[in-house]
Each structure stands twice: as structure tokens, then as C-alpha cells.
Design a protein around this motif. Sequence first.
Motif, PDB file in Angstrom:
ATOM      1  N   MET A 110      46.812  49.754  32.427  1.00  0.00           N
ATOM      2  CA  MET A 110      47.093  50.615  32.768  1.00  0.00           C
ATOM      3  C   MET A 110      46.654  52.349  32.267  1.00  0.00           C
ATOM      4  O   MET A 110      46.176  53.369  33.783  1.00  0.00           O
ATOM      5  CB  MET A 110      48.424  50.439  32.649  1.00  0.00           C
ATOM      6  CG  MET A 110      49.208  49.728  33.428  1.00  0.00           C
ATOM      7  SD  MET A 110      49.388  49.404  34.958  1.00  0.00           S
ATOM      8  CE  MET A 110      49.927  47.640  34.878  1.00  0.00           C
ATOM      9  N   TRP A 120      37.420  48.577  43.215  1.00  0.00           N
ATOM     10  CA  TRP A 120      36.894  47.431  42.455  1.00  0.00           C
ATOM     11  C   TRP A 120      37.876  46.538  41.199  1.00  0.00           C
ATOM     12  O   TRP A 120      38.236  46.038  41.048  1.00  0.00           O
ATOM     13  CB  TRP A 120      35.369  46.725  42.500  1.00  0.00           C
ATOM     14  CG  TRP A 120      34.830  46.304  43.392  1.00  0.00           C
ATOM     15  CD1 TRP A 120      34.095  46.747  44.047  1.00  0.00           C
ATOM     16  CD2 TRP A 120      35.262  44.926  43.812  1.00  0.00           C
ATOM     17  NE1 TRP A 120      33.634  46.216  45.468  1.00  0.00           N
ATOM     18  CE2 TRP A 120      34.067  44.772  44.822  1.00  0.00           C
ATOM     19  CE3 TRP A 120      35.834  44.069  43.695  1.00  0.00           C
ATOM     20  CZ2 TRP A 120      34.374  43.757  46.464  1.00  0.00           C
ATOM     21  CZ3 TRP A 120      35.756  42.935  44.664  1.00  0.00           C
ATOM     22  CH2 TRP A 120      35.451  43.186  45.850  1.00  0.00           C
ATOM     23  N   VAL A 179      40.450  48.494  39.714  1.00  0.00           N
ATOM     24  CA  VAL A 179      42.005  48.443  39.948  1.00  0.00           C
ATOM     25  C   VAL A 179      42.220  46.881  40.693  1.00  0.00           C
ATOM     26  O   VAL A 179      43.338  46.643  39.912  1.00  0.00           O
ATOM     27  CB  VAL A 179      42.598  50.078  40.474  1.00  0.00           C
ATOM     28  CG1 VAL A 179      43.804  49.031  41.251  1.00  0.00           C
ATOM     29  CG2 VAL A 179      42.191  50.836  40.073  1.00  0.00           C
ATOM     30  N   LEU A 180      41.359  46.930  41.481  1.00  0.00           N
ATOM     31  CA  LEU A 180      41.743  45.462  42.134  1.00  0.00           C
ATOM     32  C   LEU A 180      41.887  44.543  41.298  1.00  0.00           C
ATOM     33  O   LEU A 180      42.605  43.212  41.263  1.00  0.00           O
ATOM     34  CB  LEU A 180      40.659  45.217  42.674  1.00  0.00           C
ATOM     35  CG  LEU A 180      41.652  44.199  44.218  1.00  0.00           C
ATOM     36  CD1 LEU A 180      42.722  45.622  45.483  1.00  0.00           C
ATOM     37  CD2 LEU A 180      40.746  44.099  45.612  1.00  0.00           C
ATOM     38  N   SER A 225      44.489  43.778  38.785  1.00  0.00           N
ATOM     39  CA  SER A 225      45.582  43.647  39.294  1.00  0.00           C
ATOM     40  C   SER A 225      45.428  42.582  39.565  1.00  0.00           C
ATOM     41  O   SER A 225      46.773  41.879  39.434  1.00  0.00           O
ATOM     42  CB  SER A 225      45.968  45.045  40.693  1.00  0.00           C
ATOM     43  OG  SER A 225      46.206  46.555  40.406  1.00  0.00           O
ATOM     44  N   LEU A 226      44.672  42.052  40.295  1.00  0.00           N
ATOM     45  CA  LEU A 226      44.354  40.141  40.166  1.00  0.00           C
ATOM     46  C   LEU A 226      44.773  39.679  39.031  1.00  0.00           C
ATOM     47  O   LEU A 226      45.676  38.584  38.900  1.00  0.00           O
ATOM     48  CB  LEU A 226      43.453  40.055  41.542  1.00  0.00           C
ATOM     49  CG  LEU A 226      43.635  41.117  42.923  1.00  0.00           C
ATOM     50  CD1 LEU A 226      42.476  40.509  43.404  1.00  0.00           C
ATOM     51  CD2 LEU A 226      45.186  40.486  43.341  1.00  0.00           C
ATOM     52  N   VAL A 270      48.177  39.669  38.397  1.00  0.00           N
ATOM     53  CA  VAL A 270      48.630  38.438  39.253  1.00  0.00           C
ATOM     54  C   VAL A 270      48.939  37.095  38.929  1.00  0.00           C
ATOM     55  O   VAL A 270      49.418  36.351  39.596  1.00  0.00           O
ATOM     56  CB  VAL A 270      48.501  39.240  40.878  1.00  0.00           C
ATOM     57  CG1 VAL A 270      49.281  37.879  41.827  1.00  0.00           C
ATOM     58  CG2 VAL A 270      49.501  40.733  40.865  1.00  0.00           C
ATOM     59  N   TRP A 287      50.567  34.704  38.266  1.00  0.00           N
ATOM     60  CA  TRP A 287      52.116  34.172  38.683  1.00  0.00           C
ATOM     61  C   TRP A 287      51.690  32.738  38.898  1.00  0.00           C
ATOM     62  O   TRP A 287      52.996  31.843  39.305  1.00  0.00           O
ATOM     63  CB  TRP A 287      52.412  35.779  40.367  1.00  0.00           C
ATOM     64  CG  TRP A 287      53.046  36.405  39.721  1.00  0.00           C
ATOM     65  CD1 TRP A 287      53.423  36.782  38.962  1.00  0.00           C
ATOM     66  CD2 TRP A 287      53.378  37.478  40.222  1.00  0.00           C
ATOM     67  NE1 TRP A 287      53.623  38.345  38.108  1.00  0.00           N
ATOM     68  CE2 TRP A 287      54.199  38.162  39.267  1.00  0.00           C
ATOM     69  CE3 TRP A 287      52.694  37.984  41.543  1.00  0.00           C
ATOM     70  CZ2 TRP A 287      54.073  39.550  40.158  1.00  0.00           C
ATOM     71  CZ3 TRP A 287      53.271  38.379  42.298  1.00  0.00           C
ATOM     72  CH2 TRP A 287      53.956  40.165  41.761  1.00  0.00           C
ATOM     73  N   GLY A 314      53.218  30.846  37.426  1.00  0.00           N
ATOM     74  CA  GLY A 314      54.768  30.323  37.426  1.00  0.00           C
ATOM     75  C   GLY A 314      54.951  31.471  35.656  1.00  0.00           C
ATOM     76  O   GLY A 314      55.900  31.619  35.237  1.00  0.00           O
ATOM     77  N   LEU A 315      53.847  32.298  35.271  1.00  0.00           N
ATOM     78  CA  LEU A 315      54.088  32.833  33.984  1.00  0.00           C
ATOM     79  C   LEU A 315      54.642  34.629  34.082  1.00  0.00           C
ATOM     80  O   LEU A 315      53.461  34.725  35.772  1.00  0.00           O
ATOM     81  CB  LEU A 315      53.034  32.847  33.182  1.00  0.00           C
ATOM     82  CG  LEU A 315      52.616  31.613  32.878  1.00  0.00           C
ATOM     83  CD1 LEU A 315      51.155  30.764  32.113  1.00  0.00           C
ATOM     84  CD2 LEU A 315      54.083  30.988  31.470  1.00  0.00           C
ATOM     85  N   PRO A 316      54.705  35.082  33.796  1.00  0.00           N
ATOM     86  CA  PRO A 316      54.860  36.528  33.742  1.00  0.00           C
ATOM     87  C   PRO A 316      53.606  37.553  33.787  1.00  0.00           C
ATOM     88  O   PRO A 316      52.324  36.334  33.429  1.00  0.00           O
ATOM     89  CB  PRO A 316      56.092  36.995  33.226  1.00  0.00           C
ATOM     90  CG  PRO A 316      56.230  36.293  32.233  1.00  0.00           C
ATOM     91  CD  PRO A 316      55.591  34.813  32.401  1.00  0.00           C
ATOM     92  N   PHE A 317      53.316  38.587  34.731  1.00  0.00           N
ATOM     93  CA  PHE A 317      52.831  39.706  35.068  1.00  0.00           C
ATOM     94  C   PHE A 317      52.103  39.391  34.015  1.00  0.00           C
ATOM     95  O   PHE A 317      51.900  39.852  32.629  1.00  0.00           O
ATOM     96  CB  PHE A 317      53.251  40.649  35.929  1.00  0.00           C
ATOM     97  CG  PHE A 317      51.868  41.424  36.056  1.00  0.00           C
ATOM     98  CD1 PHE A 317      50.995  41.267  37.076  1.00  0.00           C
ATOM     99  CD2 PHE A 317      51.256  42.709  35.619  1.00  0.00           C
ATOM    100  CE1 PHE A 317      49.632  41.984  37.459  1.00  0.00           C
ATOM    101  CE2 PHE A 317      50.906  43.582  35.619  1.00  0.00           C
ATOM    102  CZ  PHE A 317      50.037  43.518  37.031  1.00  0.00           C
ATOM    103  N   LEU A 318      50.293  39.673  34.190  1.00  0.00           N
ATOM    104  CA  LEU A 318      49.537  39.788  32.754  1.00  0.00           C
ATOM    105  C   LEU A 318      49.158  38.534  31.732  1.00  0.00           C
ATOM    106  O   LEU A 318      48.969  39.526  30.713  1.00  0.00           O
ATOM    107  CB  LEU A 318      49.986  40.494  32.020  1.00  0.00           C
ATOM    108  CG  LEU A 318      49.494  42.104  33.375  1.00  0.00           C
ATOM    109  CD1 LEU A 318      49.481  43.698  32.181  1.00  0.00           C
ATOM    110  CD2 LEU A 318      47.869  42.259  33.083  1.00  0.00           C
ATOM    111  N   THR A 319      50.098  37.440  31.484  1.00  0.00           N
ATOM    112  CA  THR A 319      50.137  36.477  30.797  1.00  0.00           C
ATOM    113  C   THR A 319      48.138  36.034  30.813  1.00  0.00           C
ATOM    114  O   THR A 319      48.053  35.381  31.621  1.00  0.00           O
ATOM    115  CB  THR A 319      50.949  35.503  30.660  1.00  0.00           C
ATOM    116  OG1 THR A 319      52.186  35.759  31.373  1.00  0.00           O
ATOM    117  CG2 THR A 319      50.907  34.202  29.936  1.00  0.00           C
ATOM    118  N   SER A 320      47.736  35.611  29.295  1.00  0.00           N
ATOM    119  CA  SER A 320      46.751  35.433  29.548  1.00  0.00           C
ATOM    120  C   SER A 320      46.683  33.602  29.128  1.00  0.00           C
ATOM    121  O   SER A 320      46.865  33.838  28.160  1.00  0.00           O
ATOM    122  CB  SER A 320      46.396  36.454  28.606  1.00  0.00           C
ATOM    123  OG  SER A 320      44.302  35.614  28.709  1.00  0.00           O
TER     124      SER A 320
END
Lengths: 201, 501
Positions: free
Chosen positions: A1, A109, A111-112, A115-116, A119, A122, A125-131
Motif C-alpha cells: 500500500m 501497471w 497498482v493494477l 491490486s489484482l 483480489v 478471492w 475463497g480467501l481474504p484479500f492478499l492471502t498468499s
Amino acid sequence: MLGIAALVIFALSETLLRSPAVNSRLATLTMEKRAGDRHPMMLVIGTRFLLPVAMMVGVYIYLRGHNLPGGGFVAGLIFAIAYLMQYMASGYVWSYDRQRYEHHALIGWGVLIASLAGVGAWFGGLPFLTSGYDYVHLWPLEEFELATAAIFDLGVFLCVLGAILLSLASLSRMALRTGETVNLAPFDIDPSADATTKGVR
Amino acid sequence: MSHWIIAPVVLPAILAGLMVMLMRHDLGLQRIFSVAGVLALNAIAGALLWAATTAPPEAYFLGNWPAPFGIILVLDRLSAMMLMLLSALALPVVLYAIGSNWDARGAHFHPLMLFLLMGIAGAFLTGDAFNLFVFFEVLLIASYGLMIHGGGQDRTRAGIQYIAFNLVGSSLFLFALATIYGITGTLNMADLAVKLPSLPESETGLLRVAAVLLILVFAIKGALVPLQFWLPGTYANAPGVVAALFAVMTKVGAYAIIRFGTLVFPTSLAATGPMLADLLLPAALVTLAVGSIGVLGASTLPRLVAFAAIASMGTAFIAIAAFTPATMSAALYYILHSTLATALLFLIADMVTRRRAHASLRASDPPIAGSGLVAALFMAGAVAMAGMPPLSGFIGKLLVLQAWRDHATIIWPAILISSFLLILGFARAGSLLFWKAHALQEEGEDRPPEPLAFTAIGAVVAGLVALTLLAGPVTGWMDATAAALYDPLPYVDATQLYEDR
């Protein structure tokens, strides 16, 4: 961020540059006289060799960043330094002419992708940023870990690189407005040129 | 688990990235995406508001890390309300920026605005104090860019002062966070709420220092005297449409004080006790006085509105400073109202200023084009801001007065006299701008009508009217929200901090 935050800096200098007040102010500034050898040959040749080396270091730092100090942010800084050396050696205009991408696009690029990459979790089925990660075995190499966090890191890397290059570009544009001369050749003195013109500017 | 909690942060980021990358040279496309994005944000905020109303607080674990280690976002009634306020205000602001062509006067208006929305939304949602700092930085950096949007000497100078002031604030914020982390070993707000009451006696002094530092930082954001100096210059020199959006940025300070004052440093906490209230109340009273006197003495219309904004923050902080459920409900209602009223007045001030080609309050100019409609809108904004019936300012101030009825000796006169001063100031400005101009010359200059800009202003007025008409249900909802703030257990439970211990 924080990489996203860094990118907004450029718009500041950008907006500043557009204002007429700054223009009139810059026109009254006179740049100090420069030496005849602003772009000495040794420096130019040296930085040419350093460019791929610095980029290699950047890639190495990026790859080791998952579990060790390093990562996209630092790699972006190192790449920026690699370019910065070219700017110092051959001047901004000459170097800029040889870059094939837009700095703005780099940031976009970045930022995209970041963010993607977040995303993407998702869809599992996992929260944002789960690796997610897996251990991969590629023949000549040892077994290593591949994590989707690296994609996010790539976004950070692009953001940082773009933001730094763009702020440098904005600063350089300020200098150009003051009537700074630019060179279109890599060195001040081209040894391959005709001997009679050698050293003459 | 609902993934929508992160959407108000991710959606603006993706949109802004797309804009910078693909449509940097196409303002039309940027406008379409910007409006679509803000509309989507409104829909998401509405859904989150519904979720927060019907369900207990819900936490979102970024990266699936458990709470004290990973970053969490927490959606509760307060954050959902602030989010709704933000997105509801963003829509008319975007429309006004398009209608008045403000977004064409400099680079990257729409991406920066989206980043600002992202930062503010993140600050409202985060459940982690350090993450709050990060989102503060995101919104500040975006606001630096927006502040000097369009350029110009005065604006740039005010922008540099604004940046310098906020850099000091940011470093204080870091000091405060470092101190708290040093004492407790955590910056998760729910974790702090649980750990602070059992803090050893020897650490309480340090904790008080950290708490005061934090309150200072939020007071800078919330323009509390004596830290309000940045506000008049910044808001008056920023483009009007940006100032309108900044109206919700000062509320971030108020939000943070409410959140920390109820969750992390509640009055029941032995280490800080009533210290927060003791600091806030006098400052809020002085803020109200400074703001309303400033309205009387302001030399330009935007400055007048900026001082009115300070006065409204003073009123809001008076309500907050009691730190009881009843006053908190009044404070929340007043925050909603004052954000809309301030934004409305900034938009009108911008419209007047652009039509007169200068901002100063002098009677030497001919009437502006469409002055009847503008004057009526100004009247509505002034009535709302000063707290006269029939608009929501009256109800808001009434609620604040009622909340303080046990200590009426100082607070009632302060609020009532300041309201009177506001009425005087607005009446002076209005008669100068709209009446005396007609005495000079009957016909104003011709100016192309800006239907979209007027629609945007009308939308804000409609928001104020709705807030007035729906005052009953809204205050009922606020009462429940305030009660929830004073019952932090569901909030802590949502973070799943102590489930397995």
C-alpha cells in the motif's frame, strides 16, 4: 500500500510544473555554467557495464525478498539507481529517448498488478492478499518456493520504479525550462568523430 | 466472510491505476469511470451499512493472518456510517468537478480523488493503529496533489504550508505509535482495548504521553484550536470542489478521536481516565469561538466558509468531549450534518468565486450570472450551517444542547452566541454578494449555465433536507451506534483475538 502512496508524489511536481507562476519564476533562474566534460567518456562506459549488473542485483534482491530482506520495494530502488546512473552519465534527454515505456504506465501497471494479485485470493475463497505458495522443482536449480505474494511484490516494484523515474523526469523538466542545454550524443567528446573536431564544443 | 469490506479500498485503487495507465489523455473516459466508480462505492457503502446495522461488527483478515499479527479491517456501525457519508459526498463532488470543468485544470484530478477516497475509506475501516497511520499517509499524499490542483501562486504557497504542517503531524503520529507499541507490544486497536486496563502502574505515565500525542495528531486533522492554523489557508486556497471533499477529511480526525476515546482510551481506563475529555472540551470551546469570530472577520468567501467549518468542528468536538452514549449520538448526527453543510458552502463559494473572478467580499462587482439561484442555495447553506430551522443544523445543535443540559452554564451560551455570530457573518456576506451587487448594476455578465454543477449542489441540499426529514430514524440509529461504541465486546470478539486462548 505504501507503494501506491509513493506514486501520488509525481502528480505533485506535475501539477506544480503546469502552473504559470512556476514558469515565470523558472525563466528568471539562470543555471550555473557547466564544465565542458559533463558527460565524461569513462563514466559513460563504466555505467553502461554497470546497467545490466545493477539490474541483475535488482532481480536477485526481488527474488530473495520473500523470506529474507529485500523484495519489490528495494528492487525498484535498485533498478531506479541503475537508470539514474545512465542519467548522470549521459544526461536525461539521451537516456529518456532510449526508454521504451511510459513512467505513468509503469505506475498504473504496478497498482493494477498489486491490486489484482490481492483480489486473486478471492477466487480461492480467501481474504484479500492471502498468499498461496508451492514448492517447485526446476531442473538445474534446487527446489524453491514460489508464492503468489511475489506477484504483489512485482506490482510494488513497478510502482516504485515508475514513481522514482517520474519524479526525476519532473525535476529534469524543471531544469529544461530554465534553458538548460541538452546533449543528444552519449558523450561530450566522441572519440570516433573526426580528429579535427575533437575536443571542440 | 464477506469480501466486500475491502472493496471500498481496492476499488478506487484499481480504478485509479487503470486511469493512470490507460486513459491518461482522455478526460472524458476518466470522468465516466470516476462517476461509475463513485456510484459503485455508494452501492458498496450502502450494502456495508445494511450489513453493519443488521449484524454484529465483522472483521476482515488481510492475507488471512490472525489478528494481532496481520492487518485487519473492522466494519462496525460507526465505520459503515462514515463510509456512507464519504461516498455520498463524493458523488456530488465528482459531478461538480465535471460540471464546473475543475478536473480539466490540472493533471490527474480523478485518479488523485480516487486515491483520496481510498485513503479515507481505509482510515474509517482499519482496526489497526499503524494501518490507520498508513491510510492517513495515503489520504494526505493524495490531498497534497489535490490541494495544489490547478496551480497558482497562493495555492502553491498554502499547499506547502499544508504539507509542512501535516508532515509534523505524521511524525508525531509515528512517535505516539512507537510509544504505544513499546509499552504494549501491539497496535491492534481491539488488542489494545483488552491489554491497556491491565497495564502495570509503572507504564501509565508513558501511556498518557502517547495518548496525548495521538490526540494532538487527530486534533491537527480535526482542526482543533490551537492546531487549526492550517485549515483556513488550505481550504480557502484549495479548489472549491477539493475543499468540499476535504470537508469529510477533517471528520477523519473526529472519527479517530471517537474511535480511540471509546475503544482504546475509554473514560473507564485508569491510566488516562477523563484526561481526553478534559483536554478536548476547553479546546473545542475555543475552536467554536475562533471559528465564529473568524466568520465575522473573513475577507473572502472561501475563508468565511473555512472558519465556519472550524466552528462546526468545535461544536462536534463539544459533543464528543462528553464521552457518554447520549452525547456521542448527538455528535454523530452533527458530524453528518456539518460535513454536508460545509461541503455545500464550499461548492457555492466556488461557484460565486468563479463567476466574480475573485474571492474577496467587496461590493464593487456587478451581480453574478444566475445570482437568484446561487443566492437561494447560499441561503440554504447558511441556514444549515448557522443552525437555524428548518434544516438539519437546527436539529444537530439542539441535540448537542440537549446532551449538555446538565452543564448548561458555559456550553449553552457558547453554542448559542456562536450561532448568532455565524448568522451575522453569513448575513453580511450574503447581502454584500447578492444584494449590494444589484444596487450597483442590474445586469450581470453572461455565463454559460452549468446544469451539472447546479445539480450537484442541489443533491447536497437534498441530502441536508433528507437528514432533516429523517431525523427521527437517523437519531434512533445513532443512539444504537453510540451504545455499540460503549460496548466494545462485540468489536473485540469480531477480531477473534481471544478465541483460542
